[in-house]
Write a protein that holds these residues in place. Structure first.
Motif, PDB file in Angstrom:
ATOM      1  N   ASP A  47       5.150 -19.786 -14.010  1.00 17.62           N
ATOM      2  CA  ASP A  47       5.759 -19.632 -15.337  1.00 17.62           C
ATOM      3  C   ASP A  47       5.408 -20.774 -16.285  1.00 17.62           C
ATOM      4  N   ARG A  48       4.670 -21.775 -15.814  1.00 20.68           N
ATOM      5  CA  ARG A  48       4.247 -22.877 -16.688  1.00 20.68           C
ATOM      6  C   ARG A  48       2.874 -22.629 -17.313  1.00 20.68           C
ATOM      7  N   HIS A  49       2.271 -21.472 -17.044  1.00 23.01           N
ATOM      8  CA  HIS A  49       0.938 -21.240 -17.571  1.00 23.01           C
ATOM      9  C   HIS A  49       0.888 -21.232 -19.100  1.00 23.01           C
ATOM     10  N   PRO A  50       1.809 -20.579 -19.813  1.00 15.47           N
ATOM     11  CA  PRO A  50       1.766 -20.662 -21.278  1.00 15.47           C
ATOM     12  C   PRO A  50       1.856 -22.101 -21.781  1.00 15.47           C
ATOM     13  N   GLU A  51       2.698 -22.890 -21.140  1.00 15.16           N
ATOM     14  CA  GLU A  51       2.833 -24.303 -21.517  1.00 15.16           C
ATOM     15  C   GLU A  51       1.515 -25.044 -21.293  1.00 15.16           C
ATOM     16  N   PHE A  52       0.890 -24.790 -20.135  1.00 10.72           N
ATOM     17  CA  PHE A  52      -0.400 -25.442 -19.859  1.00 10.72           C
ATOM     18  C   PHE A  52      -1.449 -25.048 -20.880  1.00 10.72           C
ATOM     19  N   GLU A  53      -1.570 -23.762 -21.165  1.00 12.87           N
ATOM     20  CA  GLU A  53      -2.596 -23.321 -22.103  1.00 12.87           C
ATOM     21  C   GLU A  53      -2.391 -23.917 -23.497  1.00 12.87           C
ATOM     22  N   ALA A  54      -1.153 -24.033 -23.934  1.00  5.95           N
ATOM     23  CA  ALA A  54      -0.887 -24.639 -25.241  1.00  5.95           C
ATOM     24  C   ALA A  54      -1.318 -26.101 -25.246  1.00  5.95           C
ATOM     25  N   ALA A  55      -1.013 -26.826 -24.163  1.00  4.75           N
ATOM     26  CA  ALA A  55      -1.417 -28.232 -24.073  1.00  4.75           C
ATOM     27  C   ALA A  55      -2.939 -28.365 -23.985  1.00  4.75           C
ATOM     28  N   ALA A  56      -3.574 -27.470 -23.213  1.00  3.45           N
ATOM     29  CA  ALA A  56      -5.028 -27.516 -23.083  1.00  3.45           C
ATOM     30  C   ALA A  56      -5.711 -27.220 -24.409  1.00  3.45           C
ATOM     31  N   LEU A  57      -5.188 -26.246 -25.149  1.00  2.00           N
ATOM     32  CA  LEU A  57      -5.785 -25.914 -26.438  1.00  2.00           C
ATOM     33  C   LEU A  57      -5.658 -27.085 -27.410  1.00  2.00           C
ATOM     34  N   ASP A  58      -4.514 -27.745 -27.441  1.00  2.00           N
ATOM     35  CA  ASP A  58      -4.352 -28.925 -28.303  1.00  2.00           C
ATOM     36  C   ASP A  58      -5.358 -30.009 -27.919  1.00  2.00           C
ATOM     37  N   LEU A  59      -5.495 -30.247 -26.617  1.00  2.00           N
ATOM     38  CA  LEU A  59      -6.430 -31.276 -26.134  1.00  2.00           C
ATOM     39  C   LEU A  59      -7.863 -30.942 -26.541  1.00  2.00           C
TER      40      LEU A  59
END
Length: 283
Positions: free
Chosen positions: A243-255
């Motif tokens: 369930d943390r995948h959306p959070e990860f993708e948002a952080a990865a996109l910002d990075l």
């Protein structure tokens, strides 16, 4: 030397690894450089009716690239443990195959046997997939089924995990902050360093006459394409994050957007090809 990027699992036999849909794989995985396609086609010079055996074909990148160049290709065998990938590969090849016939075999590569004994492969390709296979057994299978002058081509160019750049290093660190320091691999756990190179495997096989070819490749990625690519990998597929995948993708996109600075992300890779023959085979 070429080293596998992932553990040499005996087989990866379910759709959990890359998901039930192959569309993302087809869209985001880089294709073969033109120089590699022409190198593969050149191995079939003088072969009147080439037959291709493609192991771990994914969505059919290798045969799709070869068909317009190797016009004499008469048959293609696709071998994969993932049925959805085989279905996608056949769909990609159907509009361009012409008179070339295509068969698909669902199962581990080392268990393959041609449906027709008259279709001994003259070219066996394995692109970015040999590390998933029981490698000595695959090479034994190749010796059983291949034509006398057959060529085995093992090739690949690493991944964004192995690529060394500021943006890939930062991306690796972000993935590790979610999944732990050890690289995830396959459906069975984490990555462990390989004990043998592909050259070692080939040296112990009947295909011990090997030439190496290396092609520099410059690629550009948008941040969104990197996100799409990550979804297709064994080290950052969505199910690993739960369930943390959306959070990860948002952080990865910002990075990634920070590193791109409004432009593109650059990858300077090397695409390596091992061409292996039985000793005494045509050069």
């Amino acid at each position: 030397m070429i080293r596998p990027d992932d553990p040499a699992n005996t087989t990866v036999s379910d759709d959990a690894l890359f998901g039930l849909k192959a569309a993302g794989y087809a869209r985001y995985r880089p294709g073969l450089p033109d120089a590699v396609v022409h190198l593969l086609a050149a191995t079939q010079h003088g072969v009147p009716a080439p037959v291709l055996l493609d192991l771990g074909p994914g969505t059919g990148q290798v045969p799709r690239a070869l068909l317009p160049v190797l016009l004499r290709l008469v048959h293609i065998d696709l071998v994969d443990v993932n049925a959805s990938m085989l279905q996608a590969a056949r769909a990609v090849l159907e509009p361009v195959r012409g008179a070339c016939t295509v068969d698909a075999f669902t199962g581990a590569a080392h268990t393959f046997a041609p449906a027709s004994p008259g279709r001994a492969p003259t070219l066996i390709t394995c692109c970015r997939s040999f590390h998933w296979m029981a490698r000595p057994e695959v090479l034994s299978m190749a010796d059983r089924v291949a034509a006398p002058q057959a060529v085995v081509a093992i090739m690949g160019d690493g991944s964004l995990w192995t690529h060394e750049a500021d943006w890939t290093a930062a991306l690796r660190e972000l993935i590790q902050s979610y999944l732990g320091a050890d690289r995830r691999a396959g459906t069975r756990g984490t990555y462990t360093g390989p004990a043998r190179t592909y050259q070692d495997d080939l040296a112990d096989s009947r295909f011990s006459a090997v030439t190496e070819h290396h092609f520099p490749v410059a690629r550009t990625w948008t941040p969104q394409d990197v996100i799409g690519y990550l979804r297709t990998t064994s080290f950052a597929r969505p199910t690993l994050f739960a369930d943390r995948h959306p959070e990860f993708e948002a952080a990865a996109l910002d990075l990634l957007q920070d590193h791109a600075g409004g432009g593109a992300l650059k990858e300077d890779a090397v695409f390596s090809v091992l061409l292996a023959r039985r000793p005494g085979g045509a050069a």
